[in-house]
Design an enzyme around this catalytic site. Structure first.
Site, PDB file in Angstrom:
ATOM      1  N   THR A  26       1.011  -1.160  -0.023  1.00 30.71           N
ATOM      2  CA  THR A  26       0.173   0.042  -0.023  1.00 30.71           C
ATOM      3  C   THR A  26       1.064   1.378   0.011  1.00 30.71           C
ATOM      4  O   THR A  26       1.604   1.605   1.111  1.00 30.71           O
ATOM      5  CB  THR A  26      -0.969  -0.091   1.242  1.00 30.71           C
ATOM      6  OG1 THR A  26      -1.715  -1.060   0.979  1.00 30.71           O
ATOM      7  CG2 THR A  26      -1.799   1.025   1.096  1.00 30.71           C
ATOM      8  N   LYS A  84      -7.217   1.116  -3.424  1.00 36.44           N
ATOM      9  CA  LYS A  84      -6.650   0.499  -2.122  1.00 36.44           C
ATOM     10  C   LYS A  84      -6.885   1.579  -0.989  1.00 36.44           C
ATOM     11  O   LYS A  84      -7.373   1.377   0.067  1.00 36.44           O
ATOM     12  CB  LYS A  84      -5.248  -0.018  -2.197  1.00 36.44           C
ATOM     13  CG  LYS A  84      -4.507  -0.197  -0.856  1.00 36.44           C
ATOM     14  CD  LYS A  84      -5.187  -1.510  -0.049  1.00 36.44           C
ATOM     15  CE  LYS A  84      -4.714  -1.454   1.077  1.00 36.44           C
ATOM     16  NZ  LYS A  84      -5.447  -2.702   2.132  1.00 36.44           N
ATOM     17  N   LYS A 141      -0.467   5.753   8.640  1.00 36.80           N
ATOM     18  CA  LYS A 141       0.417   5.660   7.271  1.00 36.80           C
ATOM     19  C   LYS A 141      -0.661   6.067   6.099  1.00 36.80           C
ATOM     20  O   LYS A 141      -0.595   6.677   5.180  1.00 36.80           O
ATOM     21  CB  LYS A 141       1.260   4.417   7.213  1.00 36.80           C
ATOM     22  CG  LYS A 141       2.148   4.487   6.037  1.00 36.80           C
ATOM     23  CD  LYS A 141       2.641   3.103   5.525  1.00 36.80           C
ATOM     24  CE  LYS A 141       1.348   2.614   4.661  1.00 36.80           C
ATOM     25  NZ  LYS A 141       1.621   1.222   3.917  1.00 36.80           N
TER      26      LYS A 141
END
Lengths: 294, 294
Positions: A97, A173, A242
């Site tokens: 990711t 995503k 994150k």
């Protein structure tokens, strides 16, 4: 015909994915920065390499699953990186990711070395990875995707194609992770309201998942929040931060205000300030409960 | 054995519910403030009454489905209201989305007149009401619920019991509407991000509803937002604001901060300020799109 492949990054997601490839008979070369993480895989027949740059000597398809943008940049571009010793028509399948911006940049860098870069971020927690139940978002060159697909089928229950532009899979995503975290916060708010009103959280959750939201996200996180069981973490709070930061930076770049994402960012930040970095990211619900005096 | 019942409030939800009762052979007495709304039902055999106070002369079970707290107070407590001419062991089945506080108060007022008050707010848009596919949240006295259930089965696909405290069903209804509106806003944010990034909204929606969110709420509202089809409204924006305000006031009363609900309130307020009161409440997505320059 047997498959040969490489795998870089053997963390809580990478390890079970790599293991599933081996179980399906793939001859697998592996690399991890911390060497001892390769051991369980080597015991199953994996061949350890001492740097990413050796990967394309042995295989045409290399998977990577690392923690963040910086780690992937190093894996690809550093002196002993994957692209330092590239091979024509080779394919890098990037499952991490990361930001759509870095993805775009890496597509170019790979092209310069005649390597295809296919974006394949996945949805699913480590148990889904173990059980080959991941959902894969795939984007990139058509021929490369076709070659990679049989291997992805060994580790996933479904593969969705988002076209030629590799970064689109990363956009999906980040959108998905935002929607999941949003559900966590919304359930936390609804549950704190229901509980303080005198309604059993369990009853509300049962009703919601039988009617409006028969969805794995609502079921899984609703149960975690209802049971207040944030440990062991399926996805740690700092990784959640994150990802929300990747979304917010990417949205900044495109000039898109995201009011809900701002709240989710602050919830994660509060959780980390409270020392909850080793809990599941759904532990942001603890803050809502505390603020509500529950 | 034939049923006899009363129905008060023949708006976009009440009318199809009442119609389904008639279709199932219920002898139905009806009342609506605006008289001409009774006509289609009278043509199907309903018997019109000129005030709510006549209802308990003819039937032991009376349903009501009105717009807000004030309307329900008037229906119940005014001079020609339902409770002015009550009958021992009669039951009032209240389907409106109202505040849990008013519900508690009405339970007491009904008890004084020996009438049972059963809370039965429903989930589902007018088309679900027409097709008898509503989900009913029920709470109140056990014996009364048992008597009411066969009639509710005529208009719904599922009935969920939230216990003895009638107001709990209203709490669940407000929680559910909050979660639905939250999905609308979250999808609007994710879609504006995806679209400006170059991902087709339709592809993202298909992926989401096949994997993370196989839920009618995501499917229905995702499609509405993707198609930008906010007219005709299934649930109008001003009614959405009413419900979020009921939640916020009720949460204030209990001392529960709800950060997401605050954002949703402001989105609806913006939509109304922009003259969108006759569009579906999901038209809050228009604001997100506009703010994103899409």
């Amino acid at each position: 015909m047997g498959f040969t492949a490489g795998f870089i990054g053997l963390g809580s997601m990478g390890s079970p994915i790599a293991m599933n490839l081996i179980k399906k008979g793939v001859k697998l070369y592996v690399y991890n920065r911390t060497k001892d993480k390769t051991e369980p895989l080597v015991r199953q027949g994996a061949i350890p390499l001492s740097s990413p740059q050796d990967m394309f000597n042995y295989c045409d398809i290399v998977f990577s699953m690392v923690a963040n943008d910086l780690a992937l940049q190093q894996i690809c571009l550093s002196e002993n990186g994957l692209l330092n010793n590239s091979k024509k028509e080779a394919i890098h399948v990037s499952m991490s990711t990361i930001s759509p911006m870095l993805c775009k940049e890496l597509v170019e860098k790979h092209k310069e070395k005649n390597v295809y870069y296919v974006s394949c971020p996945v949805f699913g927690r480590p148990d889904a990875a173990e059980n080959a139940k991941l959902a894969v978002c795939m984007a990139g060159d058509d021929l490369a995707k076709m070659k990679v697909k049989p291997l992805l089928e060994f580790v996933s229950q479904s593969i969705y194609d988002f076209g030629h532009h590799a970064e689109n899979a990363n956009t999906v995503k980040l959108s998905g992770n935002f929607l999941i975290l949003n559900v966590i916060e919304a359930l936390a708010e609804a549950f704190s309201y229901a509980k303080k009103s005198g309604v059993q959280i369990e009853d509300l959750l049962t009703f919601l998942t039988l009617t409006l939201f028969p969805s794995p996200v609502y079921k899984n996180y609703g149960t975690i929040i209802s049971n207040q069981q944030y440990d062991p973490p399926g996805f740690k709070m700092d990784l959640g931060l994150k990802d929300i930061n990747l979304l917010l930076r990417s949205a900044d770049h495109l000039k898109i205000p995201l009011p809900l994402a701002g709240i989710l960012h602050d919830r994660l930040m509060t959780g980390l300030a409270q020392g909850r970095e080793n809990l599941d990211w759904s532990a942001i619900a603890m803050t809502q409960m505390e603020e509500s005096g529950i």
